[in-house]
Write a protein that holds these residues in place. Structure first.
Motif, PDB file in Angstrom:
ATOM      1  N   THR A 143       0.837  -1.206   0.000  1.00 25.00           N
ATOM      2  CA  THR A 143       0.000   0.000   0.000  1.00 25.00           C
ATOM      3  C   THR A 143       0.869   1.252   0.000  1.00 25.00           C
ATOM      4  OG1 THR A 143      -1.810  -1.120   1.160  1.00 25.00           O
ATOM      5  CG2 THR A 143      -1.778   1.282   1.262  1.00 25.00           C
ATOM      6  N   PHE A 144       1.925   1.227   0.808  1.00 27.50           N
ATOM      7  CA  PHE A 144       2.866   2.348   0.877  1.00 27.50           C
ATOM      8  C   PHE A 144       3.480   2.631  -0.494  1.00 27.50           C
ATOM      9  CE2 PHE A 144       7.508   3.232   1.365  1.00 27.50           C
ATOM     10  CZ  PHE A 144       7.404   4.580   1.687  1.00 27.50           C
ATOM     11  N   ILE A 145       3.886   1.578  -1.207  1.00 26.36           N
ATOM     12  CA  ILE A 145       4.476   1.739  -2.542  1.00 26.36           C
ATOM     13  C   ILE A 145       3.483   2.421  -3.481  1.00 26.36           C
ATOM     14  CG2 ILE A 145       5.250   0.497  -4.605  1.00 26.36           C
ATOM     15  CD1 ILE A 145       6.473  -1.612  -2.706  1.00 26.36           C
ATOM     16  N   LEU A 146       2.230   1.982  -3.437  1.00 21.33           N
ATOM     17  CA  LEU A 146       1.215   2.523  -4.346  1.00 21.33           C
ATOM     18  C   LEU A 146       0.905   3.986  -4.029  1.00 21.33           C
ATOM     19  CD1 LEU A 146      -0.497   1.681  -6.746  1.00 21.33           C
ATOM     20  CD2 LEU A 146      -2.312   1.032  -5.167  1.00 21.33           C
ATOM     21  N   VAL A 147       0.785   4.327  -2.748  1.00 25.62           N
ATOM     22  CA  VAL A 147       0.537   5.721  -2.367  1.00 25.62           C
ATOM     23  C   VAL A 147       1.701   6.600  -2.832  1.00 25.62           C
ATOM     24  CG1 VAL A 147       0.251   7.338  -0.445  1.00 25.62           C
ATOM     25  CG2 VAL A 147      -0.936   5.142  -0.397  1.00 25.62           C
ATOM     26  N   ALA A 148       2.929   6.095  -2.667  1.00 25.80           N
ATOM     27  CA  ALA A 148       4.118   6.850  -3.083  1.00 25.80           C
ATOM     28  C   ALA A 148       4.135   7.056  -4.601  1.00 25.80           C
ATOM     29  CB  ALA A 148       5.383   6.119  -2.639  1.00 25.80           C
ATOM     30  N   GLU A 149       3.727   6.038  -5.355  1.00 25.53           N
ATOM     31  CA  GLU A 149       3.725   6.145  -6.814  1.00 25.53           C
ATOM     32  C   GLU A 149       2.664   7.115  -7.311  1.00 25.53           C
ATOM     33  OE1 GLU A 149       3.194   2.104  -7.969  1.00 25.53           O
ATOM     34  OE2 GLU A 149       5.348   1.646  -7.974  1.00 25.53           O
TER      35      GLU A 149
ATOM     36  N   GLU B 235       3.980   3.525   9.765  1.00 20.95           N
ATOM     37  CA  GLU B 235       4.774   4.594  10.364  1.00 20.95           C
ATOM     38  C   GLU B 235       5.055   4.318  11.837  1.00 20.95           C
ATOM     39  OE1 GLU B 235       3.726   8.555   7.699  1.00 20.95           O
ATOM     40  OE2 GLU B 235       2.294   7.955   9.260  1.00 20.95           O
ATOM     41  N   ARG B 236       4.063   3.757  12.550  1.00 13.55           N
ATOM     42  CA  ARG B 236       4.273   3.397  13.960  1.00 13.55           C
ATOM     43  C   ARG B 236       5.324   2.306  14.079  1.00 13.55           C
ATOM     44  NH1 ARG B 236      -1.395   3.741  14.399  1.00 13.55           N
ATOM     45  NH2 ARG B 236      -1.538   1.465  14.297  1.00 13.55           N
ATOM     46  N   GLU B 237       5.224   1.289  13.192  1.00  8.95           N
ATOM     47  CA  GLU B 237       6.166   0.170  13.250  1.00  8.95           C
ATOM     48  C   GLU B 237       7.606   0.630  12.976  1.00  8.95           C
ATOM     49  OE1 GLU B 237       4.396  -2.339  10.348  1.00  8.95           O
ATOM     50  OE2 GLU B 237       3.174  -3.450  11.792  1.00  8.95           O
ATOM     51  N   LEU B 238       7.752   1.616  12.084  1.00  9.11           N
ATOM     52  CA  LEU B 238       9.091   2.109  11.728  1.00  9.11           C
ATOM     53  C   LEU B 238       9.511   3.312  12.575  1.00  9.11           C
ATOM     54  CD1 LEU B 238       8.815   1.863   7.829  1.00  9.11           C
ATOM     55  CD2 LEU B 238      10.095   0.346   9.342  1.00  9.11           C
ATOM     56  N   ASN B 239       8.552   3.807  13.363  1.00  3.15           N
ATOM     57  CA  ASN B 239       8.808   4.984  14.207  1.00  3.15           C
ATOM     58  C   ASN B 239       9.316   6.155  13.369  1.00  3.15           C
ATOM     59  OD1 ASN B 239       8.856   6.367  16.656  1.00  3.15           O
ATOM     60  ND2 ASN B 239      11.013   5.870  17.044  1.00  3.15           N
ATOM     61  N   SER B 240       8.715   6.335  12.199  1.00  2.83           N
ATOM     62  CA  SER B 240       9.126   7.405  11.286  1.00  2.83           C
ATOM     63  C   SER B 240       7.916   7.915  10.516  1.00  2.83           C
ATOM     64  CB  SER B 240      10.161   6.903  10.269  1.00  2.83           C
ATOM     65  OG  SER B 240      11.336   6.466  10.921  1.00  2.83           O
ATOM     66  N   GLN B 241       7.894   9.219  10.225  1.00  3.07           N
ATOM     67  CA  GLN B 241       6.860   9.769   9.357  1.00  3.07           C
ATOM     68  C   GLN B 241       7.298   9.560   7.916  1.00  3.07           C
ATOM     69  OE1 GLN B 241       5.593  13.772  10.202  1.00  3.07           O
ATOM     70  NE2 GLN B 241       4.644  14.025   8.197  1.00  3.07           N
ATOM     71  N   LEU B 242       6.448   8.896   7.138  1.00  2.00           N
ATOM     72  CA  LEU B 242       6.802   8.553   5.760  1.00  2.00           C
ATOM     73  C   LEU B 242       6.280   9.559   4.740  1.00  2.00           C
ATOM     74  CD1 LEU B 242       6.117   4.707   5.955  1.00  2.00           C
ATOM     75  CD2 LEU B 242       8.285   5.921   6.310  1.00  2.00           C
ATOM     76  N   PHE B 243       5.172  10.224   5.075  1.00  2.00           N
ATOM     77  CA  PHE B 243       4.574  11.197   4.156  1.00  2.00           C
ATOM     78  C   PHE B 243       4.336  12.525   4.858  1.00  2.00           C
ATOM     79  CE2 PHE B 243       3.068   7.135   2.360  1.00  2.00           C
ATOM     80  CZ  PHE B 243       3.474   7.280   1.039  1.00  2.00           C
ATOM     81  N   GLU B 244       4.479  13.611   4.091  1.00  2.00           N
ATOM     82  CA  GLU B 244       4.012  14.917   4.537  1.00  2.00           C
ATOM     83  C   GLU B 244       2.633  15.138   3.938  1.00  2.00           C
ATOM     84  OE1 GLU B 244       7.994  17.603   5.140  1.00  2.00           O
ATOM     85  OE2 GLU B 244       7.171  17.451   3.112  1.00  2.00           O
TER      86      GLU B 244
ATOM     87  N   VAL C  71       0.145  14.989  -0.859  1.00  2.00           N
ATOM     88  CA  VAL C  71       0.924  13.931  -0.214  1.00  2.00           C
ATOM     89  C   VAL C  71       2.292  13.885  -0.874  1.00  2.00           C
ATOM     90  CG1 VAL C  71       1.085  11.456   0.235  1.00  2.00           C
ATOM     91  CG2 VAL C  71      -1.143  12.579   0.299  1.00  2.00           C
ATOM     92  N   ALA C  72       3.340  13.922  -0.068  1.00  2.00           N
ATOM     93  CA  ALA C  72       4.707  13.835  -0.592  1.00  2.00           C
ATOM     94  C   ALA C  72       5.560  13.025   0.371  1.00  2.00           C
ATOM     95  CB  ALA C  72       5.297  15.227  -0.780  1.00  2.00           C
ATOM     96  N   LEU C  73       6.478  12.243  -0.162  1.00  2.00           N
ATOM     97  CA  LEU C  73       7.366  11.442   0.676  1.00  2.00           C
ATOM     98  C   LEU C  73       8.310  12.336   1.476  1.00  2.00           C
ATOM     99  CD1 LEU C  73       8.402   8.612  -1.806  1.00  2.00           C
ATOM    100  CD2 LEU C  73       7.224   8.244   0.366  1.00  2.00           C
ATOM    101  N   THR C  74       8.536  11.970   2.716  1.00  2.00           N
ATOM    102  CA  THR C  74       9.586  12.601   3.495  1.00  2.00           C
ATOM    103  C   THR C  74      10.923  11.996   3.073  1.00  2.00           C
ATOM    104  OG1 THR C  74       9.445  10.942   5.234  1.00  2.00           O
ATOM    105  CG2 THR C  74       8.029  12.894   5.462  1.00  2.00           C
TER     106      THR C  74
END
Length: 309
Positions: free
Chosen positions: A21-27, A53-62, A68-71
């Motif tokens: 899902t993350f890959i598709l949102v990013a694309e 994002e919780r699992e990685l403890n990182s914000q992936l998108f702004e 929507v844009a990748l951080t």
């Protein structure tokens, strides 16, 4: 296959579904478009991304004003997500019987290549690979790379400038000769040489403006402060060949399109002074794309049909 990949340090389990899902949102740069493509609600997509994002403890998108844009961290994660997705597909395929290759392949290509690939060869392709379904997308080069970058095409077959970019894998390439052509009985065909300045006043029948070798010809003419105003623009190179043969005008076409008619004495190449356009045929795919058995089969078939070397 299990849908969890456990991190080595034991910090968390990553859900393959969330990564996809993350890959598709990013694309697509859109939660809404990703939801539509996957057939989920937007809230489900948002939940999956938040969970990742919780699992990685990182914000992936702004997320600012519905954009929507990748951080920076998101771009880093995307590289790993593509690798995991590729490995997952390889593992799933290797666990299946691949003696009879099956699946769907999306191939984008220059419009003028469609006839040479499919008109005479599609029956042969179906006999070889009855389990493979094809989607052929005729497009300009810029659109082809957009499709490739958004995973809306598995591979592309271009006819344009030479492309070299480490983002893409070149399966096969070759330079293609392109010539001005006229009917064999045209007075122009008997001329030893013709200047470009004289030639542009002839009635031209060309492919659409902005498409592959037509665009390269226009750019070369623009460097000379010249321009052609065609009497007809049409996508089918084979139809253009037939019209030129009938004396309806002249054209600028790749040799692979005109070769048979030139050999039979129905068309003639025109000797034009100081006019050389470099055109390349290239078969490429994105470096992050997993090459499935069906995709590999289609690319091998393209090489057999489209490349002489």
């Amino acid at each position: 296959m299990m849908s969890k990949i456990e991190k080595i340090d034991g910090v968390s389990n990553l859900d393959i579904k969330n990564l996809n899902t993350f890959i598709l949102v990013a694309e697509l740069n859109s939660f809404t478009k990703a939801a539509e493509k996957l057939g989920y609600s937007q809230s489900t997509i948002s939940f999956q991304i938040k969970q990742l994002e919780r699992e990685l403890n990182s914000q992936l998108f702004e997320r600012i004003n519905h954009t929507v844009a990748l951080t920076e961290k998101g771009r880093e994660v995307l590289k790993y997500a593509h690798q995991i997705h590729k490995l997952t597909q390889e593992l799933e395929t290797n666990m299946r019987d691949v003696k009879n290759v099956k699946g769907h392949v999306r191939l984008a290509m220059a419009d003028s290549l469609c006839d040479s690939l499919l008109y005479e060869g599609f029956s042969d392709f179906r006999m070889r690979y009855p389990g493979i379904t094809l989607k052929i997308i005729a497009a300009g080069t810029e659109e082809m790379f957009r499709l490739l970058n958004h995973n809306e095409a598995d591979a592309i077959l271009t006819l344009d400038n030479h492309v070299y970019n480490t983002e893409y894998v070149i399966v096969r390439e070759e330079r293609v000769k392109v010539n001005f052509v006229a009917a064999a009985d045209s007075p122009l065909a008997a001329r030893k040489t013709i200047s470009v300045q004289e030639l542009i006043h002839q009635p031209f029948i060309l492919t659409e403006k902005g498409m592959s070798y037509r665009r390269l010809m226009d750019e070369k003419l623009a460097e000379m402060s010249l321009e052609i105003q065609p009497v007809l623009e049409i996508g089918s190179a084979d139809l253009i060949c037939s019209l030129v043969e009938q004396g309806a005008g002249i054209s600028f076409l790749p040799d692979y399109v005109t070769a048979e008619k030139v050999k039979d004495g129905r068309l003639a190449h025109l000797n034009v002074d100081d006019f050389d356009v470099e055109v390349w045929k290239q078969l490429l795919y994105h470096r992050d794309k997993w090459v499935s058995p069906q995709m590999d089969s289609v690319m091998r078939y393209c090489v057999d049909r489209e490349f002489t070397g």
